[in-house]
Structure formats: structure tokens, C-alpha cells
Design a protein around this motif. Structure first.
Motif, mmCIF file in Angstrom:
data_model
loop_
_atom_site.group_PDB
_atom_site.id
_atom_site.type_symbol
_atom_site.label_atom_id
_atom_site.label_comp_id
_atom_site.label_asym_id
_atom_site.label_seq_id
_atom_site.Cartn_x
_atom_site.Cartn_y
_atom_site.Cartn_z
ATOM 1 N N HIS A 163 0.832 -1.203 0.000
ATOM 2 C CA HIS A 163 0.000 0.000 0.000
ATOM 3 C C HIS A 163 0.874 1.264 0.000
ATOM 4 O O HIS A 163 0.610 2.198 -0.758
ATOM 5 C CB HIS A 163 -0.938 -0.007 1.223
ATOM 6 C CG HIS A 163 -1.748 1.237 1.368
ATOM 7 N ND1 HIS A 163 -2.764 1.573 0.505
ATOM 8 C CD2 HIS A 163 -1.676 2.246 2.280
ATOM 9 C CE1 HIS A 163 -3.298 2.729 0.876
ATOM 10 N NE2 HIS A 163 -2.647 3.156 1.957
ATOM 11 N N GLN A 166 2.464 1.767 -3.394
ATOM 12 C CA GLN A 166 1.460 2.247 -4.345
ATOM 13 C C GLN A 166 1.199 3.744 -4.140
ATOM 14 O O GLN A 166 1.168 4.514 -5.102
ATOM 15 C CB GLN A 166 0.155 1.465 -4.183
ATOM 16 C CG GLN A 166 -0.938 1.900 -5.132
ATOM 17 C CD GLN A 166 -2.251 1.156 -4.890
ATOM 18 O OE1 GLN A 166 -2.317 0.258 -4.072
ATOM 19 N NE2 GLN A 166 -3.280 1.561 -5.616
ATOM 20 N N VAL A 167 1.037 4.171 -2.908
ATOM 21 C CA VAL A 167 0.816 5.594 -2.616
ATOM 22 C C VAL A 167 2.020 6.413 -3.057
ATOM 23 O O VAL A 167 1.875 7.488 -3.658
ATOM 24 C CB VAL A 167 0.526 5.803 -1.104
ATOM 25 C CG1 VAL A 167 0.589 7.272 -0.724
ATOM 26 C CG2 VAL A 167 -0.824 5.211 -0.738
ATOM 27 N N TYR A 168 3.216 5.915 -2.814
ATOM 28 C CA TYR A 168 4.440 6.605 -3.184
ATOM 29 C C TYR A 168 4.521 6.781 -4.703
ATOM 30 O O TYR A 168 4.867 7.847 -5.212
ATOM 31 C CB TYR A 168 5.654 5.850 -2.657
ATOM 32 C CG TYR A 168 6.967 6.550 -2.886
ATOM 33 C CD1 TYR A 168 7.323 7.646 -2.120
ATOM 34 C CD2 TYR A 168 7.853 6.109 -3.862
ATOM 35 C CE1 TYR A 168 8.528 8.306 -2.337
ATOM 36 C CE2 TYR A 168 9.064 6.760 -4.084
ATOM 37 C CZ TYR A 168 9.401 7.845 -3.316
ATOM 38 O OH TYR A 168 10.582 8.499 -3.516
ATOM 39 N N ARG A 169 4.171 5.729 -5.450
ATOM 40 C CA ARG A 169 4.206 5.795 -6.917
ATOM 41 C C ARG A 169 3.147 6.758 -7.455
ATOM 42 O O ARG A 169 3.399 7.497 -8.417
ATOM 43 C CB ARG A 169 4.008 4.415 -7.523
ATOM 44 C CG ARG A 169 5.216 3.541 -7.405
ATOM 45 C CD ARG A 169 5.025 2.222 -8.094
ATOM 46 N NE ARG A 169 6.228 1.402 -7.970
ATOM 47 C CZ ARG A 169 6.226 0.097 -7.979
ATOM 48 N NH1 ARG A 169 5.091 -0.585 -8.111
ATOM 49 N NH2 ARG A 169 7.350 -0.552 -7.860
ATOM 50 N N GLU A 170 1.979 6.766 -6.846
ATOM 51 C CA GLU A 170 0.898 7.657 -7.291
ATOM 52 C C GLU A 170 1.277 9.122 -7.081
ATOM 53 O O GLU A 170 0.828 9.993 -7.827
ATOM 54 C CB GLU A 170 -0.399 7.351 -6.551
ATOM 55 C CG GLU A 170 -1.034 6.044 -6.955
ATOM 56 C CD GLU A 170 -2.225 5.651 -6.085
ATOM 57 O OE1 GLU A 170 -2.552 6.386 -5.133
ATOM 58 O OE2 GLU A 170 -2.797 4.572 -6.348
ATOM 59 N N ASP A 171 2.055 9.391 -6.073
ATOM 60 C CA ASP A 171 2.460 10.761 -5.782
ATOM 61 C C ASP A 171 3.684 11.195 -6.599
ATOM 62 O O ASP A 171 4.207 12.287 -6.387
ATOM 63 C CB ASP A 171 2.776 10.933 -4.282
ATOM 64 C CG ASP A 171 1.508 10.997 -3.452
ATOM 65 O OD1 ASP A 171 0.427 11.227 -4.016
ATOM 66 O OD2 ASP A 171 1.604 10.830 -2.224
#
Length: 173
Positions: A163, A166-171
Motif C-alpha cells: 500500500h 502504491q501511494v508513493y508511486r501515485e504521488d
């Protein structure tokens, strides 16, 4: 006895200030030392009579000035040692081994994003992740603490890490 010593101090205060200012080359430091001297005289337990009060006062002032100088030398050496430990020389220019303000701000923002992402996890997963990754609990200890198997702990931590990635990549990280 003490009151006559304080009276002598007050009578000679201006002369003591000139003496200390000449020794220390700083009127404000001389004033600080005189205040310290007054407090020491107030608190002093003097049992024997002081035969030459003027000499006693000047000796006390001189000792306090000496102590002040020693403290400054220790402070300077300590600061230089700290500076040597946190500064690397690049030619003749000092490069500090601490991040600049922008790097610190970026790191703080990243940490806030991570902590927000952790808070978005399901309750059990969040608690297991915090216990293992933030508090340093071993998987075995976490399993005992939460009353589940070590495999369940591993799954929760794995889910949390996925998770966060995923958050790191989305940002855009």
C-alpha cells in the motif's frame, strides 16, 4: 559579617566593574560576573573574619573572571569538535553534513504522506505495521501480542508495504 561584606561589595562595585571590564574586554560580561558575584556573596557561609575585604572582593572577581575564561575555552573546543564532526571540507569551502531547509521540508512532507497512508490501512493491518516497523517489534513477538500466527503478521506487514509503495508511486515518487 556577611552584611559588611555586601556593603563593601556595593561600595566597590563600580571599581570592580572597571577591573573586570579591563580583564575581560567586555562591559556586559563584567556586569554578568558582578551579578554572579553578588549572588555568591549572598549565599556564602563565611565563618572566619575577612581581614581585607577589598582584597577578598578583587580576588573573588578575578577567580570568577578566570572561571568565565575557562568556560569559554571549553565551549569553543566543544563547538569546534562538533563542527569538525558535521562539516566536510571541499577545498577551502565548508560543506555541512546536515540537509538544507528544502531537503528537510521535502523529507517532512514525505513522512506526512507515509503516515497518512498508514492511517488509511485497515485497523489490524495498521496496528501490526506500526508494531513491527515503527516500534521495532519482531514478527514472533507481534504474533504473540496480537494472538495470531507469524504468517498472519507477515501478510499484514506485506499488505501495508504494498500500500505504501502504491501511494508513493501515485504521488510521483
Amino acid at each position: 559579617m556577611k552584611s559588611s561584606l555586601i556593603d563593601a561589595y556595593l561600595a566597590q562595585r563600580d571599581a570592580l566593574k572597571r577591573f573586570l571590564t579591563a580583564r575581560l574586554r567586555s562591559e556586559s560580561t563584567a556586569e554578568d560576573i558582578l551579578q554572579d558575584m553578588y549572588l555568591k556573596l549572598e549565599r556564602a557561609e563565611i565563618s572566619a573574619p575577612v581581614e581585607n575585604m577589598s582584597a577578598f572582593l578583587y580576588r573573588t572577581a578575578n577567580n570568577l573572571a578566570f572561571d568565565h575564561r575557562k568556560a569559554n575555552v571549553r565551549r569553543k573546543l566543544r563547538d569546534e569538535a562538533w563542527s569538525e564532526g558535521t562539516v566536510t571540507m571541499a577545498g577551502i569551502e565548508a560543506v555541512h553534513d546536515v540537509p538544507d531547509a528544502e531537503e528537510s521540508l521535502d523529507a517532512r512532507r514525505t513522512l506526512e504522506k507515509v503516515m497518512t497512508a498508514v492511517e488509511d490501512l485497515p485497523p489490524q493491518c495498521k496496528e501490526v505495521f506500526k508494531a513491527c516497523k515503527l516500534k521495532g517489534m519482531t514478527y514472533k513477538d507481534a504474533a504473540t501480542h496480537f494472538g495470531v500466527s507469524t504468517g498472519t503478521i507477515e501478510k499484514h506487514v506485506s499488505k501495508a508495504l504494498k500500500h505504501l509503495v502504491q501511494v508513493y508511486r501515485e504521488d510521483g515518487g
